[in-house]
Design an enzyme around this catalytic site. Structure first.
Site, PDB file in Angstrom:
ATOM      1  CE1 TYR A 252       0.657   0.097   4.450  1.00 41.50           C
ATOM      2  CE2 TYR A 252      -1.590  -0.611   4.774  1.00 41.50           C
ATOM      3  CZ  TYR A 252      -0.370  -0.298   5.293  1.00 41.50           C
ATOM      4  OH  TYR A 252      -0.176  -0.381   6.630  1.00 41.50           O
ATOM      5  CD  GLU A 253       0.747   6.477   0.920  1.00 47.24           C
ATOM      6  OE1 GLU A 253      -0.382   6.177   1.379  1.00 47.24           O
ATOM      7  OE2 GLU A 253       0.965   7.513   0.279  1.00 47.24           O
ATOM      8  N   GLY A 254       1.528   2.962  -2.602  1.00 46.62           N
ATOM      9  CA  GLY A 254       2.434   2.803  -3.737  1.00 46.62           C
ATOM     10  C   GLY A 254       3.249   1.531  -3.584  1.00 46.62           C
TER      11      GLY A 254
END
Lengths: 591, 591
Positions: free
Chosen positions: B434-436
């Site tokens: 997550y978050e890229g």
């Protein structure tokens, strides 16, 4: 829902183009003609792809349940197990006199890869049975063999291995389970065993537990451990299951994965047991089949990586996200498929080159086990014994990493359970632990196997590499393989030399590098496998094969391994050569 | 049951001995005296160790449940969340005018590490709120700030970030969620968002969703995305939560880990939304806080590694198994503790040296974020922007590996859920995604950040390393650090040079090495951190500290990192320099 397609063509390539099994003089190998193995593998491929693979997620979601002392397997397992029995798969490489087909172990291994890829938790019910049957075959009396083997070979009865206790895993000398002589030649077994895979279930009429226990008054520690046959139902004179024995399920463990397998706490309360092999020689009996058992677990590393890779490829081709940096490749669509992106390729090539290299490594290992068993080849036995901890430790460590990479390709969809990618990772994790945790494999390799027979077997391995390089160093295509293999092998030799020079003074200098050595050795083995596969592929291409694309792909995949994966050897060597000082510098209190 | 003890002393060491925060001229840093930060950290340590850590396993076992459209968090979460609010922890680094304490971000980060170690799933409820509040703070109107921030800073209301849709994750230009102008300045939001962490729950009176959506008629793709505030309950004139908005929970995702966090499918059906920032500038608004958000996820890699390590150490000291190869160390016991074995040490040192290096790296990054925000330091902003993908990608990849190593120390006991080690691994896995996803971080690093401002920031980084090496190269103790750091930095420069020389011709040559570059860069950063920590430790030792053992342990741990971990840089360089050819050789059909 993930899918699985058996890699029949890749298996055939290794068996025939690389290992030339049907040309081998190992007894039984003459039967392994390409058409025959292809038919067997195709058949196994159908069963595993169509029946077992769809049950993999079911097993994970439902798990096994214990109700009133009875263990129930997940929906569909029982029916599928019947199909496996009916197909005769469980006795493929077992002796004909007990109902098996007496096929070489290498064929059982090729089939085993498929079973394990399609459903690891399910396949363990057979796998443990195979292991227990092999121990009875090697150490049982004729009566014991006749009593147990026919039903185990058919998997009407299944088997288990009982080693671990709550306070002892690797260090089995600490064992407390007792075996009191009952006076009639049998023993009364009492104690608690944990982590017993396939420990109880509803898919067989009887379960034959092989249990390590101590006979009171025997030697201390590991030298006082004996092995016993403890059937769930005591077998009647007529061979049918009779009275319930004193073994009960304390619990089913909640685990990270392999939920479909019932991992049990088993409580033995004066259960009737029969000595298998000699008193106090239990460890030897248990470990006779160690090479096979460990190779089988190494195979699980490959199996998990293979099925996870297949699904990652499907997703990477299907999922549209972003554009190729070199220009749109799907200009009519809203985005390009993931597979256009170099970092996705890098991950897929890591997985592909690992799985194919590992497959060759394992099947090569299996041919050596066959050579040892079927024609008493001591050199093969020595070499495969040396390589066994590498196969087990390296392939399960790497196999796990590959499932993590496959999962990563799915992004957030890999983290939710819906697509099954998390399960591959969670299931693969156990293979690094059971059948001797990988740290123990590394210890076995460096502390024992390297020096066996005066280092003869490791020298034989280097000789293999050297002669391959010498024979093929001038080949224009193969030089992409020979040069990196030479360099990697040199790193391995340097690491061995470091141990020799420093391990005598202080064994910690060797043991602190044991994990790195196992990985370094593993990379050299896969490098050698890729070199051999490349040679096989160039031969086929030179002979004008009609399937050039297949062989060109082998070469390209191998080049990737040599260029991108083999450079790890230098890192492992550097770590090894840094010795034990930084590893052991701290007092225990400083942690 | 696993335990957690906040590493207050280690945090204090980095803040004061290494970073000298209270001497910095960044506004607000003068408050960060050692006694003050120690008091804050001790207090946070109590809450996290005593209250949140025991709930970690509970959250994992129970998960969140959806009943009649209402989401319930696991037993104990609600009470614990009240304690967090009462302690004022959620507003530690938020502005005083909205009820925060206006402490520097670096202190919030130190506290955040503890929260995340003790209970990652629980901490995400705060973490997402912090992120949403930061976005409103940066882009909201005064009215929006006054309406939402006081309740979000106190966590009476929580926040979420809504980006992902079923068919689009990284490639948000494919988004379908629509925002129709309602005519009164508000919008009607319709569409489906998935993977929404903390998407709904029972711990707050309102939930403020920040939602990316497209206003019909706007530009195509990513340039037509706007950001909206969509409260679960529309806020009344008097500031209280009013009518239920048109957002509902479609499902709670079943995930590999972080079960205690409600990861929701959210369905928006003409929900009332308010534009945050400018029309079609949604991505810019969402990503203003990107460095902090990504640093926060990188921190989760550290947090997971730290708590897993702590429990692995306890087990390694406690579990008796085998004997030290150099002679029994616990001769009166049945066996020696695991920690005597070199390969166990190797694993523990990997973990310890990673966690301590990562801690320094993250806190250093946080000081740069403070310098950028609090005094407009553009160099600090540029450098931390460059390092952000390294912090996020490298630390979560490595942090995950460390949890796997910690789990391995438990053997079979690490695979069953009873000891909680599996959970650390399963929870840590998400931070790589997550978050890229980490592949996107690597792409951001190589494809964008390296070249920002003409490569000025990466040159500044090399200058930092160079000047450290120049200033300390003659120090007898520090040479164990300076020499490896120089070599690793040289590898990083060579990799950058390779990209410059080859990436122009074919960008694939750079992107095929992006993952390796991120890891290579990460190792150099941790090498630099260890060099700086070693310098701080030698200074303390030279000044006759009364706590010599602590600083000697730092030096020994750092030496381990330099000798055993930094050699990875050469491997990454070799892979990078092999270019894209082997990576991209195959047609998609050949996979």
């Amino acid at each position: 829902m993930p899918t699985y397609t058996a890699p029949v063509k890749d298996l055939q390539f290794v068996l025939h183009d690389v290992l030339n099994v049907s040309q081998s003089d190992t007894p039984g190998y003459d039967e392994l003609e390409a058409d025959f193995t292809n038919a067997v593998l195709e058949e196994a491929g159908k069963l595993t792809g169509d029946v077992l693979a769809p049950l993999n997620v079911v097993g994970d979601h439902e798990g096994c349940r214990l109700e009133n002392g009875v263990v129930y397997t997940p929906t569909g397992f029982k029916d599928a197990f019947e199909q496996v029995k009916e197909g005769g798969w469980t006795g493929l490489d077992m002796p004909e006199e007990y109902g098996g087909q007496n096929m070489p172990y290498v064929l059982g291994t090729a089939v085993g890869e498929m079973f394990s890829s399609s459903n690891q938790a399910f396949t363990m019910y057979q796998g443990l049975t195979h292991g227990a049957a092999a121990a009875i075959l090697a150490h049982g009396t004729d009566e014991q063999k006749n009593t147990y083997l026919p039903n185990m070979v058919s998997c009407e009865w299944t088997g288990t291995m009982n080693l671990t206790e709550p306070h002892c895993g690797t260090d089995l000398g600490l064992m407390r389970t007792k075996a009191e002589p009952a006076g009639d030649g049998s023993y009364k077994i009492s104690g608690q065993k944990i982590f017993i895979s396939s420990g109880d279930h509803d898919m067989a009429d009887n379960i034959i537990h092989l249990v390590l226990a101590k006979i009171p008054g025997g030697p201390e520690g590991i030298k006082g451990v004996s092995l016993f046959i403890v059937p769930k139902f005591i077998v009647n004179e007529d061979g049918t299951p009779g009275a319930r024995n004193g073994v009960s399920v304390g619990n089913i463990e909640k685990k990270m994965g392999i939920h479909g397998n019932s991992t049990c706490v088993l409580n033995y309360d004066e259960a009737t047991g029969y000595l298998l092999g000699e008193e106090n020689k239990g460890m030897r009996a248990m470990f006779t089949m160690m090479n096979e058992a460990r190779l089988g677990v190494g195979m699980q590393g490959l199996s998990a990586a293979e099925v996870a890779y297949q699904n990652a490829v499907d997703y990477a081709k299907d999922r549209l996200q972003g554009r190729a940096v070199t220009g749109a490749e799907n200009p009519d669509g809203p985005a390009d498929p993931l597979i256009v992106h170099p970092d996705i390729r890098r991950s897929l090539m890591d997985q592909k080159s690992f799985a194919e290299g590992a497959r060759a490594f394992i099947l090569w290992g299996a041919t050596m086990i066959d050579a040892a068993h079927r024609k008493g080849d001591k050199d093969a036995d020595g070499l495969v014994s040396l390589l066994t901890p590498v196969i087990k430790g390296f392939l399960t460590d790497e196999g796990y990493d590959m499932t993590v990479k496959a999962q990563q390709i799915y992004g957030g969809h890999g983290y939710i359970e819906e697509h099954g990618m998390s399960q591959f990772t969670r299931d693969a994790r156990i293979a690094m632990i059971y059948e001797g945790a990988n740290g123990v494999q590394a210890l076995d390799l460096v502390g024992r196997k390297l020096g066996t027979d005066g280092g003869k077997h490791v020298m034989a391995f280097f000789e293999l590499v050297k002669s391959f390089c010498k024979d093929n160093g001038d080949d224009e295509v193969l030089k992409d393989f020979v040069e990196p293999l030479k360099a990697a092998s040199k790193d391995l030799q340097a690491a061995g030399m470091y141990f020799m020079q420093n391990g005598m003074k202080n064994p910690n200098h060797a043991l602190a590098g044991s994990n790195d050595f196992m990985h370094l050795f593993g990379h050299v083995c896969l490098g050698l496998m890729w070199a051999k596969m490349a040679k096989a592929a160039t031969s086929q291409l030179a002979s004008g094969t009609s399937d050039a694309a297949f062989y060109e792909t082998k070469l390209a995949t191998g080049r990737y391994y040599m260029a991108r994966r083999l450079p790890a050897t230098a890192m492992h060597l550097a770590r090894i050569q840094s010795g034990a000082d930084t590893v052991m510098a701290l007092d225990a209190e400083a942690f």
